[in-house]
Design an enzyme around this catalytic site. Structure first.
Site, PDB file in Angstrom:
ATOM      1  N   CYS A  19      11.321  16.091 -27.282  1.00 41.36           N
ATOM      2  CA  CYS A  19      12.225  15.282 -26.481  1.00 41.36           C
ATOM      3  C   CYS A  19      11.761  15.296 -25.030  1.00 41.36           C
ATOM      4  O   CYS A  19      10.783  15.956 -24.665  1.00 41.36           O
ATOM      5  CB  CYS A  19      13.660  15.796 -26.583  1.00 41.36           C
ATOM      6  SG  CYS A  19      13.859  17.470 -25.910  1.00 41.36           S
ATOM      7  N   CYS A  22      11.366  18.624 -23.340  1.00 41.88           N
ATOM      8  CA  CYS A  22      10.076  19.283 -23.604  1.00 41.88           C
ATOM      9  C   CYS A  22       9.023  18.799 -22.612  1.00 41.88           C
ATOM     10  O   CYS A  22       8.232  19.592 -22.081  1.00 41.88           O
ATOM     11  CB  CYS A  22       9.609  18.992 -25.033  1.00 41.88           C
ATOM     12  SG  CYS A  22      10.737  19.522 -26.334  1.00 41.88           S
ATOM     13  N   ASP A 438       5.331 -14.516 -21.617  1.00 42.53           N
ATOM     14  CA  ASP A 438       3.988 -15.054 -21.818  1.00 42.53           C
ATOM     15  C   ASP A 438       4.124 -16.513 -22.250  1.00 42.53           C
ATOM     16  O   ASP A 438       5.169 -16.932 -22.763  1.00 42.53           O
ATOM     17  CB  ASP A 438       3.272 -14.223 -22.888  1.00 42.53           C
ATOM     18  CG  ASP A 438       1.903 -14.778 -23.215  1.00 42.53           C
ATOM     19  OD1 ASP A 438       1.153 -15.064 -22.268  1.00 42.53           O
ATOM     20  OD2 ASP A 438       1.602 -14.931 -24.406  1.00 42.53           O
ATOM     21  N   ASP A 637       2.796 -11.971 -27.241  1.00 36.44           N
ATOM     22  CA  ASP A 637       2.395 -11.969 -28.653  1.00 36.44           C
ATOM     23  C   ASP A 637       0.933 -11.602 -28.854  1.00 36.44           C
ATOM     24  O   ASP A 637       0.484 -11.451 -29.982  1.00 36.44           O
ATOM     25  CB  ASP A 637       2.643 -13.345 -29.277  1.00 36.44           C
ATOM     26  CG  ASP A 637       1.597 -14.367 -28.852  1.00 36.44           C
ATOM     27  OD1 ASP A 637       1.234 -14.374 -27.653  1.00 36.44           O
ATOM     28  OD2 ASP A 637       1.135 -15.140 -29.702  1.00 36.44           O
ATOM     29  N   ASP A 641      -1.538  -8.918 -24.072  1.00 35.72           N
ATOM     30  CA  ASP A 641      -0.211  -8.539 -23.569  1.00 35.72           C
ATOM     31  C   ASP A 641       0.114  -7.069 -23.819  1.00 35.72           C
ATOM     32  O   ASP A 641       1.093  -6.553 -23.275  1.00 35.72           O
ATOM     33  CB  ASP A 641       0.876  -9.395 -24.244  1.00 35.72           C
ATOM     34  CG  ASP A 641       0.714 -10.870 -23.964  1.00 35.72           C
ATOM     35  OD1 ASP A 641       0.428 -11.218 -22.805  1.00 35.72           O
ATOM     36  OD2 ASP A 641       0.855 -11.679 -24.897  1.00 35.72           O
TER      37      ASP A 641
END
Length: 751
Positions: A19, A22, A438, A637, A641
């Protein structure tokens, strides 16, 4: 005089982190080592980047990490590390789901026995037989403590040695004390006050099983981060053809050196970066720019690794190899972004630091008070009260408050066509200041389509399209493929062509039914002795609208103009307006040129455009906005990107996009609509409201329940809370949280 200011970067593989707490511990441990100037630890990549002055002392850094309960080792090569990490995460996910399955199976009989007296379909049983069943429950619950939930107890012990407290501490205290009390109640019922010697092993079994399920789901979600990097690395071919001496030889791609002459044929993926010295081709650079149309390349033009030669053969001189290539830098950017992206810390982990010590202090004070001042048998009363405090403080409701809402919301998101890879993104999406969209494949359909067929007088539109399609039938260029597809979609007869010729970057020519047909640019027509002026005005207009015009000639005379473009998604303008109504600024960000980008932006109602943005620049743009204090949602997509998707506070991929984009992003929109963007934001806000309600209820339960368990009502009303009742109250609080979370199933977003 100042000492040595030379700095050295060190990368370590960190093991054992679960987590954000940590991450913070490892960072503090590394920063405390003399000579360390900075340390940044990534949970997703399970790594640490440390900058030290002078020569790095790896053993000392590793020892500092081990001292706080984690493992550290020198970072492996990226490919090897990704493979190892994928195997480890898959193994961890399988192990946790297997533990959950075993815990769930063993919990069923424990639950039945624990509620024997209240279940209507069970026959009442004598006390002696009931005690035997209770003993069986204790035995069935042992695997929960020793195996299913062993990580909570080892984690709690490690935290105790560091003088800290976390979720493991809460779970270990509550479930451990419940099991010990229950066992004592079965073995020595006479030790306890009247009506308190009742076991509740089911509390131990259910809490451990549910929390393990949450961790298993988290492990599965984290498992896809390495897959995105693997897919990026797979874009580089394993071999390359190079000229050595006067011979063409095939060698492993990693053996290509700067200055090598590399041979590329149609369909080949480039192994390194370089500059063309001979030949020409249309090169698919979508992995770099995101644009679906290939770029015409000739002598002197730069080319990059991972791109694809579509139509021509050429030779290029290698200029950047290995880690210096653009593709390698994209991989590094995605890796860095995943490492630096701060995961949202669960509230239960944040409050554990003070909640656990307070609960332990109350339990000890309650024990001392009852032992010193309570009625006889004082020891029995003191033990009952202390255990009741620990049990009622067990974090079942608190631990379920966030994950159960997230789990329900993830299912609801799937119904709305939004696939969630990282549940924390549903928390982040609620407060988005800027949405970066985009262009190609996000605001547009992502594939070239014929938008206009403009014949000159005396020429029929169908005949013009059929002739152009016949000439383009032999072309591998996406513009030509779009023309052929449009003709077929209209049911036109496409005649066979002969004498096909392709002129890279300019056009095509062929003979169709005895007629000479050519299609291409104005410059191409002039080369063939055709005056294109009759179509020049239309070509200029179409270009200003972001379309690519093809001028068609038949038998040496201009016959018309056909325009090809990537069409805007039908609901794009509506969804852009919806995002603005939700309080977000919308920006179009693209690698395409400004004219096309601005034309698309006007069509969908976007005012701000960032054009000619390459991969690295997109990620830098996201980082710059974040530096201004803005929360950024990136929607894309393509492979180009991926770094920006990883860097953004919320990364969203289109379902029809690349695997790299989908595995890097937090959310994926299925189908061909942007509607899921607004749905995700609204669902995020509803989920956070639900989580707050759960947390308030869980905290209120603890605030009211702990004093009662400590015996606050006993002096006034003679009421003492039995641990059995405390366990029932704890179970009721959990049911309340689950019931409230399930209200999200009826969520309906505004459209």
């Amino acid at each position: 005089m100042r000492g040595d200011t030379t700095t050295s970067p060190v990368e370590l593989a960190i093991g054992g982190m679960h987590c954000a707490a940590c991450v913070a511990r490892v960072e503090r441990a590394l920063q405390a080592v003399p000579g360390v100037m900075s340390a940044e630890v990534g949970l997703a990549t399970e790594s640490a980047r440390v900058r030290v002055s002078g020569v790095p002392d790896l053993p000392r850094l590793a020892e500092a990490v081990r001292a706080v309960g984690y493992t550290a080792a020198p970072r492996e090569r990226l490919g090897d590390a990704l493979t190892r990490r994928e195997r480890e995460r898959a193994k961890e996910s399988r192990r946790l789901f297997w533990k959950f399955a075993v815990g769930a199976v063993l919990s069923l009989p424990v639950l039945v026995i624990g509620h024997w007296d209240v279940l209507p379909f069970l026959v009442p049983m004598a006390q002696e037989r009931m005690r035997a069943l209770w003993a069986l429950s204790g035995v069935l619950t042992l695997p929960h403590l020793l195996w299913v939930g062993s990580r909570f107890f080892t984690g709690a012990w490690a935290a105790f040695r560091r003088c800290e407290a976390n979720m493991d501490t809460l779970v270990a205290l509550g479930t451990g004390s419940a099991w010990i009390y229950s066992t004592a109640a079965v073995a020595a019922p006479g030790f306890f006050p009247v009506d308190t010697a009742h076991p509740f092993y089911e509390a131990t079994a259910v809490v451990i099983t549910l929390v393990v399920l949450g961790q298993a789901l988290e492990a599965r979600a984290r498992g896809s981060t390495a897959r995105a990097l693997h897919r990026l690395m797979d874009l580089r071919p394993s071999t390359a053809r190079v000229i050595r001496g006067s011979t063409e030889v095939e060698i492993p791609a990693e053996e290509v050196v700067r200055g090598d002459l590399v041979v590329v044929r149609p369909g080949d993926r480039l192994p390194v970066d370089g500059e063309i010295v001979e030949g020409a081709s249309s090169v698919d650079e979508s992995m770099l720019t995101g644009e679906s149309l290939p770029v015409d390349k000739g002598t002197g033009d730069p080319v990059v690794a991972g791109t694809i030669s579509r139509s021509g053969t050429f030779r290029f001189r290698a200029t950047r190899v290995g880690a210096d290539t653009v593709l390698a830098r994209i991989v590094a950017m995605v890796q860095d972004a995943q490492a630096s992206k701060p995961p949202i810390q669960r509230l239960v982990d944040r409050v554990a630091g003070w909640f656990v010590p307070v609960v332990i202090a109350i339990a000890l004070l309650s024990f001392a008070g009852w032992y010193l001042f309570g009625p006889e048998p004082r020891l029995s009363f003191a033990a009952v009260v202390a255990v009741a405090v620990l049990v009622i403080a067990c974090p079942c409701a608190l631990g379920l408050a966030t994950p159960i809402s997230i789990m329900v919301a993830v299912g609801k998101a799937a119904e709305l066509g939004v696939l969630v890879r990282d549940g924390a993104a549903l928390q982040s999406a609620r407060r988005v200041d800027v949405v970066l969209l985009d262009k190609t494949g996000t605001l547009t359909e992502g594939r070239p389509t014929v938008t206009d067929v403009l014949p000159l007088p005396g020429v029929r539109a169908g005949a013009l399209l059929a002739l152009a399609a016949a000439a383009e039938a032999g072309s591998e260029h996406p513009l030509g493929e779009a023309v052929v597809e449009a003709a077929r979609a209209q049911g036109l007869s496409v005649a066979p062509a002969t004498g096909f010729e392709a002129f890279a970057g300019r056009g095509v020519a062929a003979t169709v039914g005895g007629r000479a047909v050519a299609a291409g640019t104005e410059a191409f027509l002039r080369e063939r002795g055709v005056d294109p002026s009759a179509g020049s005005a239309e070509a200029v207009r179409l270009s200003s609208e972001g379309k690519s015009p093809l001028l068609i000639t038949v038998d040496g005379a201009l016959a018309g103009v056909i325009a090809v473009a990537d069409p805007v998604r039908p609901d794009a303008s509506v969804q852009v307006a919806r995002l603005r109504a939700l309080g977000a600024e919308v920006v179009l960000i693209t690698g395409d040129h400004a004219g096309t980008a601005e034309a698309v932006a006007r069509a969908v109602g976007i005012e701000r455009v960032a054009a000619r943005m390459l991969t690295e620049q997109k990620a830098e743009h996201v980082a710059a906005l974040q530096a201004e204090g803005k929360r950024v949602m990136m929607v894309g997509d393509g492979i180009n990107d991926a770094p920006a998707l990883a860097r953004a506070d919320v990364g969203i991929a289109m379902g029809g996009g690349t695997d790299v984009a989908m595995e890097t992003a937090d959310l994926t929109l299925m189908g061909g609509s942007l509607r899921g963007l607004g749905d995700a934001i609204e669902l995020s806000r509803a989920t956070l409201r639900n989580i707050r309600q759960n947390l308030v209820g869980a905290f209120l339960y603890n605030v009211l329940g702990i004093p009662i368990a400590a015996g606050l009502l006993y002096p006034f009303f003679g009421v003492l809370l039995s641990p059995m009742i405390a366990g029932a109250a704890m179970a009721f609080s959990s049911v309340t949280v689950v019931t409230n979370a399930n209200r999200l199933r009826s969520f309906r977003p505004g459209r």
